[in-house]
Design an enzyme around this catalytic site. Structure first.
Site, PDB file in Angstrom:
ATOM      1  N   VAL A  14       0.832  -1.207   0.000  1.00  0.00           N
ATOM      2  CA  VAL A  14       0.000   0.000   0.000  1.00  0.00           C
ATOM      3  C   VAL A  14       0.862   1.250   0.000  1.00  0.00           C
ATOM      4  O   VAL A  14       0.631   2.187  -0.776  1.00  0.00           O
ATOM      5  CB  VAL A  14      -0.954  -0.002   1.212  1.00  0.00           C
ATOM      6  CG1 VAL A  14      -1.746   1.309   1.274  1.00  0.00           C
ATOM      7  CG2 VAL A  14      -1.909  -1.196   1.145  1.00  0.00           C
ATOM      8  N   ALA A  43       9.153   6.141   6.591  1.00  0.00           N
ATOM      9  CA  ALA A  43       9.709   5.275   7.630  1.00  0.00           C
ATOM     10  C   ALA A  43       9.457   3.814   7.272  1.00  0.00           C
ATOM     11  O   ALA A  43       8.340   3.434   6.931  1.00  0.00           O
ATOM     12  CB  ALA A  43       9.079   5.587   8.984  1.00  0.00           C
ATOM     13  N   VAL A 131     -11.735  -0.096   6.072  1.00  0.00           N
ATOM     14  CA  VAL A 131     -12.855  -1.038   6.070  1.00  0.00           C
ATOM     15  C   VAL A 131     -13.041  -1.756   4.747  1.00  0.00           C
ATOM     16  O   VAL A 131     -13.166  -2.969   4.706  1.00  0.00           O
ATOM     17  CB  VAL A 131     -14.168  -0.337   6.484  1.00  0.00           C
ATOM     18  CG1 VAL A 131     -15.368  -1.237   6.267  1.00  0.00           C
ATOM     19  CG2 VAL A 131     -14.087   0.068   7.945  1.00  0.00           C
ATOM     20  N   ASP A 200     -10.183 -10.378  10.426  1.00  0.00           N
ATOM     21  CA  ASP A 200     -10.158  -9.155   9.628  1.00  0.00           C
ATOM     22  C   ASP A 200     -11.564  -8.583   9.472  1.00  0.00           C
ATOM     23  O   ASP A 200     -11.794  -7.385   9.687  1.00  0.00           O
ATOM     24  CB  ASP A 200      -9.547  -9.472   8.261  1.00  0.00           C
ATOM     25  CG  ASP A 200      -9.607  -8.296   7.301  1.00  0.00           C
ATOM     26  OD1 ASP A 200      -8.682  -7.468   7.324  1.00  0.00           O
ATOM     27  OD2 ASP A 200     -10.575  -8.214   6.522  1.00  0.00           O
ATOM     28  N   LYS A 204     -13.491  -4.961  10.983  1.00  0.00           N
ATOM     29  CA  LYS A 204     -14.246  -4.049  10.123  1.00  0.00           C
ATOM     30  C   LYS A 204     -15.694  -3.921  10.575  1.00  0.00           C
ATOM     31  O   LYS A 204     -16.279  -2.829  10.514  1.00  0.00           O
ATOM     32  CB  LYS A 204     -14.168  -4.540   8.677  1.00  0.00           C
ATOM     33  CG  LYS A 204     -12.761  -4.499   8.096  1.00  0.00           C
ATOM     34  CD  LYS A 204     -12.668  -5.179   6.743  1.00  0.00           C
ATOM     35  CE  LYS A 204     -11.261  -5.132   6.186  1.00  0.00           C
ATOM     36  NZ  LYS A 204     -11.126  -5.852   4.907  1.00  0.00           N
ATOM     37  N   GLY A 303      -5.827  -4.690  -1.901  1.00  0.00           N
ATOM     38  CA  GLY A 303      -4.803  -4.433  -2.909  1.00  0.00           C
ATOM     39  C   GLY A 303      -4.186  -3.068  -2.736  1.00  0.00           C
ATOM     40  O   GLY A 303      -4.800  -2.153  -2.165  1.00  0.00           O
TER      41      GLY A 303
END
Length: 427
Positions: A14, A43, A131, A200, A204, A303
């Site tokens: 990402v 970072a 989310v 996961d 959410k 993605g």
């Protein structure tokens, strides 16, 4: 026109796309914000790795020093995890920066504390990407539907599990085969536990419940079941019933509106329902509100590029606030509604049973269900290995009633095995 400085925490899938799009769309970002944005530091955990597109002179392993600089306007956090990310974000607030995050685990676990810190320091905390990736969902819930009453949110919020179940349905693959394919294509991590066991999606769901109903739901209050027990026989039974199996997140108001519940579990969805048509690794969420009726949000939920797009959308909003000297909407929580236990949830169920071939086997099954307040909507049977395979769909019943009935069926004289218990949603 002053330049707004941005620090990026994390430069993986990402983060790399965030850098790429910030560079590629610099002129557009400047026009939309009203001032240029400058990437002031990146970072990372480990130096020396190839990071195409990331300027080497901006890369540092000292994240603490980066967020303490004092000249950073916005910190983008995409490192994942909870403790380290929380500490860095808190430090960023203390040193005058606003924060954009894509970290659902962090927001679900520490959202209240983070929002309180942001408010105390006059900063923004935005996390649309946490989310459903590129799917715009949190901002419509918090802003567009602010004058409406949301009653239910039903959605597919994990692309990995949706891909696996879709492959099982469309190709006839069993769970291990479909998981192997998802891993090969990059949809599943090397350790897929967080996805396939529902962790996961549960994080959410906790966030969604807060935005939909304005009340705090802790992730440990979200009932969670994964997809590892779903078999090819379950998929075939769903097809025979004109349905598909999806891992769904459900957030809804209880009777009377004084409570809410949040849950994640596999469910049979009728083939005519909008969620049944969601294929591959896509996400989709159906929101039901008093005035707006049903609203459908659909798109890529994971993605690098889709998530980066949502991150940059938040970056534009936060930078605009920064220039105007204001902050945007804070914590969505404004109610204190009770969170109902799973035992009180009312829905329908599909049961798979393996029984003897005795004449009174059906009567016994019906009697056991009836004693526990569960009525049969449909029933079918076919000859199996020395007995019968029964598939039963029920009318609405509480989870407590159904669970008690299943326990009783497992010890019934003519029931050799309860092969599956799957909830039915979307009817």
């Amino acid at each position: 026109m002053r330049t707004l400085k941005v620090a990026l925490l994390g430069c993986g899938t990402v983060g790399s796309d965030v850098v790429r799009y910030m560079t590629r769309h610099a002129a557009d970002l400047t026009a939309r914000i009203g001032a240029p944005v400058e990437l002031a530091g990146i970072a990372v955990r480990q130096a020396g790795l190839p990071r195409p597109g990331a300027p080497e002179h901006l890369v540092t392993t000292d994240a603490d020093a980066l967020v303490r600089r004092g000249d950073i306007d916005v910190v983008i956090e995409v490192i994942g995890g909870v403790d380290r990310a929380r500490d860095l974000i808190m430090t960023a607030f203390e040193h005058g920066a606003s924060v954009v995050s894509a970290n659902k685990a962090l927001i679900a676990a520490e959202g209240a504390a983070l929002h309180a810190a942001a408010a105390a320091h006059g900063a923004d905390l935005y996390y649309e990407a946490a989310v459903a990736g590129a799917v715009p969902l949190l901002r419509p819930l918090r802003e567009s539907l602010a004058g409406d009453r949301v009653n239910r949110v039903l959605g597919i919020v994990n692309g990995t599990t949706n891909f696996i179940l879709d492959r099982m349905h469309s190709s006839g693959a069993d769970y291990p085969q479909a998981l192997k394919e998802a891993t090969a294509l990059g949809y599943a991590e090397a350790d897929p536990t967080a996805d396939v066991e529902g962790h996961d999606a549960a994080a959410k769901a906790a966030i969604l419940a807060g935005f939909a109903f304005g009340t705090r739901v802790r992730v440990e209050e979200v009932h969670r079941e994964g997809i590892t027990a779903i078999t090819s026989a379950d998929i075939d039974n769903a097809k025979a019933a004109g349905s598909v199996i999806k891992l769904v997140a459900v957030c809804e108001r209880g009777a009377g509106g004084s409570s809410v519940n949040a849950r994640v579990h596999p469910a049979m969805i009728p083939s005519g329902h909008p969620l049944a048509a969601v294929r591959g690794a896509f996400n989709a969420v159906l929101v039901e509100a008093d005035a707006a009726g049903q609203l459908m949000f659909h798109g890529p939920g994971a993605g690098g590029a889709p998530t980066a797009g949502a991150v940059l959308g938040d970056l534009v909003a936060v930078c605009r606030n920064r220039l105007a000297g204001v902050t945007g909407p804070g914590d969505a929580v404004h109610n204190r509604l009770a969170v109902s236990p799973m035992a009180d949830v009312v829905t329908r169920y599909h049961l798979g049973l393996d029984t003897t071939d005795q004449p009174d086997a059906l009567a016994e099954v019906a009697a056991v269900l009836g004693r526990h307040g569960v009525s049969i909507a449909t029933l079918s049977r076919r000859h199996g290995d020395g007995g019968f395979s029964l598939t039963v769909s029920t009318h609405h019943a509480t989870d407590a009633s159904l669970s008690a009935a299943v326990r009783a069926l497992r010890t019934a004289d003519h029931v050799r095995c309860v092969t599956s218990v799957i909830r039915i949603e979307g009817t």
